[in-house]
Design a protein around this motif. Sequence first.
Motif, PDB file in Angstrom:
ATOM      1  N   ASN A   1       0.868  -0.796  -0.019  1.00 19.68           N
ATOM      2  CA  ASN A   1       0.129  -0.148  -0.042  1.00 19.68           C
ATOM      3  C   ASN A   1       1.012   0.642  -0.075  1.00 19.68           C
ATOM      4  O   ASN A   1       0.627   2.233  -0.975  1.00 19.68           O
ATOM      5  CB  ASN A   1      -0.411  -0.030   1.457  1.00 19.68           C
ATOM      6  CG  ASN A   1      -1.596  -1.175   0.846  1.00 19.68           C
ATOM      7  OD1 ASN A   1      -2.497  -0.956  -0.004  1.00 19.68           O
ATOM      8  ND2 ASN A   1      -2.395  -1.120   2.002  1.00 19.68           N
TER       9      ASN A   1
ATOM     10  N   ILE B   1       1.560   6.360  -7.172  1.00 23.99           N
ATOM     11  CA  ILE B   1       0.904   6.894  -7.706  1.00 23.99           C
ATOM     12  C   ILE B   1       0.689   8.364  -7.316  1.00 23.99           C
ATOM     13  O   ILE B   1       0.499   9.349  -8.435  1.00 23.99           O
ATOM     14  CB  ILE B   1      -1.071   5.602  -7.472  1.00 23.99           C
ATOM     15  CG1 ILE B   1      -0.728   4.633  -8.066  1.00 23.99           C
ATOM     16  CG2 ILE B   1      -2.039   6.849  -7.416  1.00 23.99           C
ATOM     17  CD1 ILE B   1      -2.173   4.208  -7.178  1.00 23.99           C
TER      18      ILE B   1
ATOM     19  N   VAL C   1      -8.610  -1.409 -14.011  1.00 28.36           N
ATOM     20  CA  VAL C   1      -8.819  -0.816 -13.457  1.00 28.36           C
ATOM     21  C   VAL C   1      -9.249  -0.130 -12.495  1.00 28.36           C
ATOM     22  O   VAL C   1      -9.446  -0.003 -11.594  1.00 28.36           O
ATOM     23  CB  VAL C   1      -8.125   0.720 -14.135  1.00 28.36           C
ATOM     24  CG1 VAL C   1      -7.990   1.836 -13.547  1.00 28.36           C
ATOM     25  CG2 VAL C   1      -6.534   0.324 -15.652  1.00 28.36           C
ATOM     26  N   VAL C   2     -10.671   0.551 -13.477  1.00 29.09           N
ATOM     27  CA  VAL C   2     -11.721   0.294 -12.082  1.00 29.09           C
ATOM     28  C   VAL C   2     -11.960  -0.878 -10.978  1.00 29.09           C
ATOM     29  O   VAL C   2     -12.003  -1.096  -9.707  1.00 29.09           O
ATOM     30  CB  VAL C   2     -13.423   0.775 -12.283  1.00 29.09           C
ATOM     31  CG1 VAL C   2     -14.337   0.534 -11.295  1.00 29.09           C
ATOM     32  CG2 VAL C   2     -12.638   2.159 -13.071  1.00 29.09           C
TER      33      VAL C   2
ATOM     34  N   LEU D   1      -9.739  -3.316 -10.145  1.00 27.11           N
ATOM     35  CA  LEU D   1      -8.438  -3.230  -9.334  1.00 27.11           C
ATOM     36  C   LEU D   1      -8.448  -2.363  -8.040  1.00 27.11           C
ATOM     37  O   LEU D   1      -8.572  -2.756  -7.318  1.00 27.11           O
ATOM     38  CB  LEU D   1      -7.356  -3.254 -10.489  1.00 27.11           C
ATOM     39  CG  LEU D   1      -6.735  -4.273 -10.994  1.00 27.11           C
ATOM     40  CD1 LEU D   1      -5.687  -4.282 -12.605  1.00 27.11           C
ATOM     41  CD2 LEU D   1      -6.567  -5.535 -10.423  1.00 27.11           C
ATOM     42  N   ALA D   2      -8.952  -0.744  -9.108  1.00 27.82           N
ATOM     43  CA  ALA D   2      -8.992   0.341  -7.736  1.00 27.82           C
ATOM     44  C   ALA D   2      -9.566  -0.518  -6.708  1.00 27.82           C
ATOM     45  O   ALA D   2      -9.444  -0.143  -5.555  1.00 27.82           O
ATOM     46  CB  ALA D   2      -9.595   1.187  -8.452  1.00 27.82           C
ATOM     47  N   LEU D   3     -11.052  -1.149  -7.221  1.00 23.75           N
ATOM     48  CA  LEU D   3     -12.656  -1.283  -6.076  1.00 23.75           C
ATOM     49  C   LEU D   3     -12.089  -2.403  -5.496  1.00 23.75           C
ATOM     50  O   LEU D   3     -12.263  -2.659  -4.020  1.00 23.75           O
ATOM     51  CB  LEU D   3     -13.289  -1.489  -7.131  1.00 23.75           C
ATOM     52  CG  LEU D   3     -14.589  -0.272  -6.772  1.00 23.75           C
ATOM     53  CD1 LEU D   3     -15.430  -1.280  -7.546  1.00 23.75           C
ATOM     54  CD2 LEU D   3     -14.828   0.668  -5.967  1.00 23.75           C
TER      55      LEU D   3
ATOM     56  N   TRP E   1      -8.668  -3.620  -4.440  1.00 19.34           N
ATOM     57  CA  TRP E   1      -7.869  -2.150  -3.603  1.00 19.34           C
ATOM     58  C   TRP E   1      -8.573  -2.000  -2.532  1.00 19.34           C
ATOM     59  O   TRP E   1      -7.769  -1.918  -1.061  1.00 19.34           O
ATOM     60  CB  TRP E   1      -6.625  -2.110  -4.356  1.00 19.34           C
ATOM     61  CG  TRP E   1      -6.307  -1.159  -3.639  1.00 19.34           C
ATOM     62  CD1 TRP E   1      -4.423  -1.737  -2.663  1.00 19.34           C
ATOM     63  CD2 TRP E   1      -4.322   0.241  -3.686  1.00 19.34           C
ATOM     64  NE1 TRP E   1      -3.812  -0.701  -2.029  1.00 19.34           N
ATOM     65  CE2 TRP E   1      -4.026   0.134  -2.443  1.00 19.34           C
ATOM     66  CE3 TRP E   1      -5.581   1.274  -4.813  1.00 19.34           C
ATOM     67  CZ2 TRP E   1      -3.460   1.682  -2.332  1.00 19.34           C
ATOM     68  CZ3 TRP E   1      -4.689   2.025  -4.600  1.00 19.34           C
ATOM     69  CH2 TRP E   1      -3.520   2.690  -4.009  1.00 19.34           C
ATOM     70  N   LEU E   2      -9.140  -0.937  -2.902  1.00 20.39           N
ATOM     71  CA  LEU E   2     -10.480  -0.308  -1.121  1.00 20.39           C
ATOM     72  C   LEU E   2     -10.895  -0.758  -0.279  1.00 20.39           C
ATOM     73  O   LEU E   2     -10.790  -0.990   0.668  1.00 20.39           O
ATOM     74  CB  LEU E   2     -11.460   0.280  -2.311  1.00 20.39           C
ATOM     75  CG  LEU E   2     -12.186   1.199  -1.438  1.00 20.39           C
ATOM     76  CD1 LEU E   2     -10.954   2.646  -0.494  1.00 20.39           C
ATOM     77  CD2 LEU E   2     -13.087   1.500  -1.873  1.00 20.39           C
TER      78      LEU E   2
END
Length: 195
Positions: free
Chosen positions: A9, A16, A75-76, A78-80, A82-83
């Motif tokens: 993280n 980023i 990408v969305v 993967l971001a979700l 990760w969240l």
Amino acid sequence: MTVVLRRVNRVLLALIGLALVAAGGAVLAAGFDLAVPSWWPWSGPSDVLVSRADRLRWRDEGWWWPVVIAVLGVVVLLALWWLLAQFRRARLAEVLIDTGDGEGATLRGRTLESVLEADAVAQDGVARARVALTGRRTAPRTRVALLLEPYASPGAALTALSTEALSNARTSTGLPALPTEARLRAVKHRARRVT
């Protein structure tokens, strides 16, 4: 696993963050008509992100927009993921105990944590204890944080923790092993004033 997740993280957030700061700074510099590198796509305040020619260049290609949408969708997702991984509970909710009759019993993780905390605080020299169960239901692990009084010996506190509190927990739950990570800290206290 938690330590690895924390490190990943931090590295991802740092990368980023640096990329966004660099891109934002370059866009602001171009917007204020300051000097930007020659390779930078925007060189002045009148430039646009995607020109009309770039938008229309791939119009006749049937594969282009589905690929762009699929990549953005990945990408969305993967971001979700990760969240959601940030909110994952690291604590173990219950421990599976073998009762010996072919059936199993479950013990609430909070109950075992509170018993371990009470046993640890009952030791001489321990001001406060915090216990967290991690791992799997059939193979739990513990993380113990002990706050020691100024006069307490760390070695004695660790010995008492392993021979009393953790031994009692292993015996009462029937677990063959209970791997433990212990962290010790001393109580902060004011220096005594000598008169």
